[in-house]
Design an enzyme around this catalytic site. Structure first.
Site, PDB file in Angstrom:
ATOM      1  N   TYR A  23     -21.428 -69.862 -24.046  1.00 48.71           N
ATOM      2  CA  TYR A  23     -22.557 -69.837 -23.093  1.00 48.71           C
ATOM      3  C   TYR A  23     -22.102 -69.085 -21.765  1.00 48.71           C
ATOM      4  O   TYR A  23     -22.865 -68.981 -20.825  1.00 48.71           O
ATOM      5  CB  TYR A  23     -23.119 -71.231 -22.447  1.00 48.71           C
ATOM      6  CG  TYR A  23     -23.673 -72.113 -23.712  1.00 48.71           C
ATOM      7  CD1 TYR A  23     -24.701 -71.607 -24.405  1.00 48.71           C
ATOM      8  CD2 TYR A  23     -23.190 -73.113 -23.785  1.00 48.71           C
ATOM      9  CE1 TYR A  23     -25.177 -72.468 -25.566  1.00 48.71           C
ATOM     10  CE2 TYR A  23     -23.696 -73.844 -25.098  1.00 48.71           C
ATOM     11  CZ  TYR A  23     -24.546 -73.426 -25.825  1.00 48.71           C
ATOM     12  OH  TYR A  23     -24.935 -74.155 -27.014  1.00 48.71           O
ATOM     13  N   ASN A  75     -36.156 -72.485 -22.841  1.00 52.18           N
ATOM     14  CA  ASN A  75     -34.920 -72.647 -23.588  1.00 52.18           C
ATOM     15  C   ASN A  75     -34.739 -74.329 -23.562  1.00 52.18           C
ATOM     16  O   ASN A  75     -34.466 -74.888 -22.473  1.00 52.18           O
ATOM     17  CB  ASN A  75     -33.949 -72.232 -22.935  1.00 52.18           C
ATOM     18  CG  ASN A  75     -32.458 -72.349 -23.838  1.00 52.18           C
ATOM     19  OD1 ASN A  75     -32.424 -73.096 -24.583  1.00 52.18           O
ATOM     20  ND2 ASN A  75     -31.377 -71.758 -23.306  1.00 52.18           N
ATOM     21  N   HIS A 101     -32.795 -68.448 -26.125  1.00 48.19           N
ATOM     22  CA  HIS A 101     -31.457 -68.855 -26.244  1.00 48.19           C
ATOM     23  C   HIS A 101     -30.410 -68.209 -25.775  1.00 48.19           C
ATOM     24  O   HIS A 101     -30.281 -66.965 -26.081  1.00 48.19           O
ATOM     25  CB  HIS A 101     -31.075 -69.336 -27.748  1.00 48.19           C
ATOM     26  CG  HIS A 101     -32.188 -70.361 -28.171  1.00 48.19           C
ATOM     27  ND1 HIS A 101     -32.034 -71.675 -27.944  1.00 48.19           N
ATOM     28  CD2 HIS A 101     -33.189 -70.280 -29.033  1.00 48.19           C
ATOM     29  CE1 HIS A 101     -32.946 -72.275 -28.438  1.00 48.19           C
ATOM     30  NE2 HIS A 101     -33.826 -71.319 -29.112  1.00 48.19           N
ATOM     31  N   MET A 102     -29.402 -68.659 -25.130  1.00 48.00           N
ATOM     32  CA  MET A 102     -28.020 -67.944 -24.615  1.00 48.00           C
ATOM     33  C   MET A 102     -27.385 -67.565 -25.892  1.00 48.00           C
ATOM     34  O   MET A 102     -26.755 -66.268 -25.861  1.00 48.00           O
ATOM     35  CB  MET A 102     -27.195 -68.743 -23.662  1.00 48.00           C
ATOM     36  CG  MET A 102     -27.860 -69.211 -22.418  1.00 48.00           C
ATOM     37  SD  MET A 102     -27.910 -67.878 -21.122  1.00 48.00           S
ATOM     38  CE  MET A 102     -26.307 -68.485 -20.396  1.00 48.00           C
ATOM     39  N   ARG A 112     -28.520 -75.722 -35.950  1.00 44.82           N
ATOM     40  CA  ARG A 112     -29.257 -75.008 -35.009  1.00 44.82           C
ATOM     41  C   ARG A 112     -30.228 -73.626 -35.358  1.00 44.82           C
ATOM     42  O   ARG A 112     -30.884 -73.046 -34.749  1.00 44.82           O
ATOM     43  CB  ARG A 112     -28.326 -74.247 -34.131  1.00 44.82           C
ATOM     44  CG  ARG A 112     -27.406 -75.382 -33.182  1.00 44.82           C
ATOM     45  CD  ARG A 112     -26.506 -74.603 -32.546  1.00 44.82           C
ATOM     46  NE  ARG A 112     -25.380 -75.472 -32.116  1.00 44.82           N
ATOM     47  CZ  ARG A 112     -25.178 -76.402 -31.036  1.00 44.82           C
ATOM     48  NH1 ARG A 112     -26.035 -76.692 -30.181  1.00 44.82           N
ATOM     49  NH2 ARG A 112     -24.365 -77.206 -31.219  1.00 44.82           N
TER      50      ARG A 112
END
Ligand code: DQA
Length: 152
Positions: A23, A75, A101-102, A112
């Site tokens: 991130y 997000n 999403h980052m 995910r």
């Protein structure tokens, strides 16, 4: 003026302190500041909202029905992968939804790879760090302007 709601879900207040390999080091406050700057350039207003409580997020989504919001950039963090409650709330929205999403969720753990928003969101932007949000805002504004032209 067109308004875009930016929703940040669970654990995203920890950006800047959480898993920098995924991130980076930008904090949520800095992300919101960059979004504000871009919104001003694009001539739209934004509201950024973060919560770690699923029920609060669902209520924020319900409020969007009462407000003049033209698009949503979301997000949802880990809720993306399992929150049917949030999905049902989002499904009631009539405005365009952009999922961001980052990290690149498709190159990470298998859980995910699935997003509960895939049937609801216009599209997903993932893997570009803060730029995912900025691209999400840009595309939201593009879609609003395009829809405006169709309806005029
Ligand atoms: C995330 C990806 C999710 O899988 C994770 O649970 C997050 C952050 C991202 O921005 O990359 O909390 O949404």
């Amino acid at each position: 003026m067109k308004k875009i709601m930016v929703l940040h879900g669970i654990n995203l207040n920890m950006f800047g302190r959480r898993d920098p390999a995924q991130y980076g080091s930008t904090t949520l406050k800095e992300i919101d500041e960059e979004l504000e700057k871009l919104a001003a350039e694009l001539g739209v207003s934004i509201e950024c909202y973060q919560t770690n409580h699923e029920g609060e997020m669902v209520e924020k989504v319900h409020q969007i029905h009462e407000e003049e919001v033209d698009a949503v950039v979301i997000n949802a963090g880990a809720w993306t992968h399992y929150s049917y409650g949030l999905m049902d709330a989002m499904a009631i929205l009539k405005v365009p939804v952009i999922e961001v999403h980052m990290s690149q969720v498709h190159s990470r753990e298998e859980f995910r790879h699935f997003s509960i928003f895939s049937n609801i969101a216009k599209g997903q932007i993932s893997g570009f760090g803060v730029r995912s949000y900025l691209l999400g805002l840009r595309v939201a504004v593009d879609i609003i302007m395009e829809n405006g032209k169709e309806h005029s």
